[in-house]
Structures are given as structure tokens and as C-alpha cells.
Design an enzyme around this catalytic site. Structure first.
Site, PDB file in Angstrom:
ATOM      1  N   HIS A   1      11.601   3.763 -18.621  1.00 21.87           N
ATOM      2  CA  HIS A   1      11.552   4.863 -17.658  1.00 21.87           C
ATOM      3  C   HIS A   1      12.346   6.073 -18.137  1.00 21.87           C
ATOM      4  CE1 HIS A   1      10.634   1.203 -15.321  1.00 21.87           C
ATOM      5  NE2 HIS A   1       9.735   1.989 -14.770  1.00 21.87           N
TER       6      HIS A   1
ATOM      7  N   HIS B   1       2.512   1.204 -17.870  1.00 20.81           N
ATOM      8  CA  HIS B   1       2.900  -0.196 -17.956  1.00 20.81           C
ATOM      9  C   HIS B   1       2.504  -0.926 -16.677  1.00 20.81           C
ATOM     10  CE1 HIS B   1       6.364   1.962 -16.216  1.00 20.81           C
ATOM     11  NE2 HIS B   1       6.649   0.842 -15.580  1.00 20.81           N
TER      12      HIS B   1
ATOM     13  N   CYS C   1       8.654  -3.499  -5.037  1.00 19.92           N
ATOM     14  CA  CYS C   1       7.878  -3.211  -6.240  1.00 19.92           C
ATOM     15  C   CYS C   1       8.580  -3.896  -7.403  1.00 19.92           C
ATOM     16  CB  CYS C   1       7.826  -1.711  -6.508  1.00 19.92           C
ATOM     17  SG  CYS C   1       7.039  -0.769  -5.196  1.00 19.92           S
TER      18      CYS C   1
ATOM     19  N   HIS D   1       7.963  -5.500 -11.822  1.00 21.73           N
ATOM     20  CA  HIS D   1       7.187  -5.671 -13.044  1.00 21.73           C
ATOM     21  C   HIS D   1       7.046  -7.165 -13.326  1.00 21.73           C
ATOM     22  CE1 HIS D   1       9.435  -1.845 -13.391  1.00 21.73           C
ATOM     23  NE2 HIS D   1       8.282  -1.391 -13.837  1.00 21.73           N
TER      24      HIS D   1
ATOM     25  N   GLU E   1      15.090  -9.690  -4.451  1.00 23.92           N
ATOM     26  CA  GLU E   1      15.489  -8.425  -3.820  1.00 23.92           C
ATOM     27  C   GLU E   1      15.780  -8.569  -2.329  1.00 23.92           C
ATOM     28  OE1 GLU E   1      13.140  -4.971  -4.623  1.00 23.92           O
ATOM     29  OE2 GLU E   1      12.868  -5.478  -6.739  1.00 23.92           O
TER      30      GLU E   1
ATOM     31  N   TYR F   1      -0.812   4.985 -10.767  1.00 23.69           N
ATOM     32  CA  TYR F   1      -0.274   6.300 -10.402  1.00 23.69           C
ATOM     33  C   TYR F   1       0.699   6.789 -11.465  1.00 23.69           C
ATOM     34  CZ  TYR F   1       4.246   4.327  -9.265  1.00 23.69           C
ATOM     35  OH  TYR F   1       5.469   3.721  -9.365  1.00 23.69           O
TER      36      TYR F   1
ATOM     37  N   GLU G   1       7.494   7.975 -13.536  1.00 25.20           N
ATOM     38  CA  GLU G   1       7.048   6.609 -13.275  1.00 25.20           C
ATOM     39  C   GLU G   1       5.555   6.609 -13.552  1.00 25.20           C
ATOM     40  OE1 GLU G   1       7.561   3.531 -13.511  1.00 25.20           O
ATOM     41  OE2 GLU G   1       8.929   3.261 -11.831  1.00 25.20           O
TER      42      GLU G   1
ATOM     43  N   GLU H   1       2.525   3.769 -13.775  1.00 20.93           N
ATOM     44  CA  GLU H   1       2.254   2.342 -13.632  1.00 20.93           C
ATOM     45  C   GLU H   1       0.811   2.036 -13.277  1.00 20.93           C
ATOM     46  OE1 GLU H   1       6.607   0.685 -12.260  1.00 20.93           O
ATOM     47  OE2 GLU H   1       5.141   1.105 -10.679  1.00 20.93           O
TER      48      GLU H   1
ATOM     49  N   TRP I   1       4.368   6.613  -4.688  1.00 21.02           N
ATOM     50  CA  TRP I   1       3.347   5.572  -4.841  1.00 21.02           C
ATOM     51  C   TRP I   1       2.910   5.044  -3.473  1.00 21.02           C
ATOM     52  CZ3 TRP I   1       8.326   5.234  -6.653  1.00 21.02           C
ATOM     53  CH2 TRP I   1       9.183   4.337  -6.012  1.00 21.02           C
TER      54      TRP I   1
END
Length: 194
Positions: free
Chosen positions: A26, A33, A68, A70, A88, A105, A115, A117, A162
Site C-alpha cells: 500500500h 491485489h 475487510c 486479504h 478483528e 475498486y 488502495e 483491490e 469501497w
């Protein structure tokens, strides 16, 4: 000893190109990604909103959807959703359903950090209480879906970029989020298919 988390780099067609350390991805030239977004619902149809921790690199302190993250290289996206919701928010997921398999986005912060993704969107249902991890989450709030969606779509609710793009697409699936029909995992980009 912990190893550094890597993200999956993808091309515009969703094919995997390799991996890169998450800590290096980032910046001002963020490569496309693989990621995911999730919207957590309780059995009353309320959606869980989170305010991102103030020390996050991207959109610190901003309100957004539930979680959110990865996927790790080779990790199925639905499993990544469950893993991140546990980490989280301390949540045990009852069910995870794919809703928007090809959402992508690109957003740029005021300081130039980007960002970028390919970010399939999931619905998750839970019945356990929320226990936010302060490393990730500054605050949480449950909100009726209709009120939340109207606030986002009208522009009256300040929300992450997003989430602002995802909510109108979710609204198109129907008024009741618990009645949305899941998408087929076969519709996921190649890099995200099980």
C-alpha cells in the site's frame, strides 16, 4: 518467529501474478491485489459497522463495513473472511456467502496512498457478541440495514470509498439482506477460486 503476511497480486482478468509483502503493497503505486469485504449480519438483519483503527495505513479512523482483509496465498476467500472476523472482531461465523464475486475498486487518499483491490464481497451471519481487537478496530456499531443503506446511498453517511461503491450493488440484490441469493464460487476471479 512470525513470517510476514503476503498478498496475492492479480492482473485485470483476476489471474494471479505472484505475491508481495503486505507491508510493502500500500503506497502511491499500489498494485492490484486480491482482497475481500464482508458485511456481518445478526439474526435481526442488522449490519455491523466498524470504525477503522486510527493507526491504519489506509483510511484510518473511517467508518466502513464489518471487515475487510486479504486472503493468504492459497487460502480460500470464505476461510479468510472467517479468519479475519475472528481476529478483528472476536466473532464466530455461522455462515459466509459470496454476494459480489467480481467487485473491484481503486481509491486514493488525500495523502496520495492508493488502495487498489479485486475485492469479492461476502455476507456473514453471527450470533456471538462482538469483541473488537483495538489493533484493527476503533469502534463498532450495529445498524438496521435499511437505515444504513439509505444513509450510504443518499451520501448522508460518511463511509469508506469501497463501502460507498458496494452498498448500491448490494441494494440491487433486494431489500432483505438475509434473502439475498449467494453467487456461485465459480464466478470468482481465477486467483480466488477454490
Amino acid at each position: 518467529m512470525t513470517t510476514e503476511e503476503h498478498v496475492v497480486l492479480v492482473d485485470r482478468d483476476g489471474q494471479a501474478l505472484g505475491t508481495a509483502p503486505k507491508s510493502e503493497v500500500h503506497g502511491r503505486e499500489t498494485p492490484l491485489h486480491l482482497a475481500f469485504s464482508s458485511y456481518v449480519f445478526d439474526h435481526e438483519g442488522r449490519v455491523l459497522l466498524t470504525r477503522r483503527a486510527d493507526h491504519k495505513v489506509t483510511w484510518p479512523g473511517v467508518w466502513t463495513n464489518s471487515c475487510c482483509g486479504h486472503p493468504l496465498p492459497g487460502e480460500p476467500l470464505a476461510e479468510a473472511v472467517g479468519r479475519r472476523l475472528s481476529y478483528e472482531l472476536g466473532l464466530t461465523v455461522e455462515r459466509v456467502d459470496l454476494m459480489l464475486p467480481t467487485f473491484a475498486y481503486r481509491a486514493v487518499m488525500a495523502n496520495g496512498i492508493v488502495e487498489h483491490e479485486l475485492c469479492p464481497v461476502y455476507r456473514a451471519t453471527v450470533s456471538t457478541p462482538v469483541a473488537p481487537n483495538p489493533e484493527e478496530v476503533g469502534e463498532t456499531r450495529w445498524m438496521p440495514w435499511k437505515e444504513f443503506a439509505e444513509g450510504v446511498c443518499s451520501g448522508l453517511l460518511a463511509i469508506s470509498p469501497w463501502c460507498r461503491e458496494q452498498v448500491p450493488l448490494l441494494v440491487e440484490l433486494g431489500a432483505d439482506p438475509m434473502a439475498w441469493h449467494p453467487a456461485s464460487p465459480a464466478a470468482l476471479p481465477p486467483a480466488a477460486r477454490p
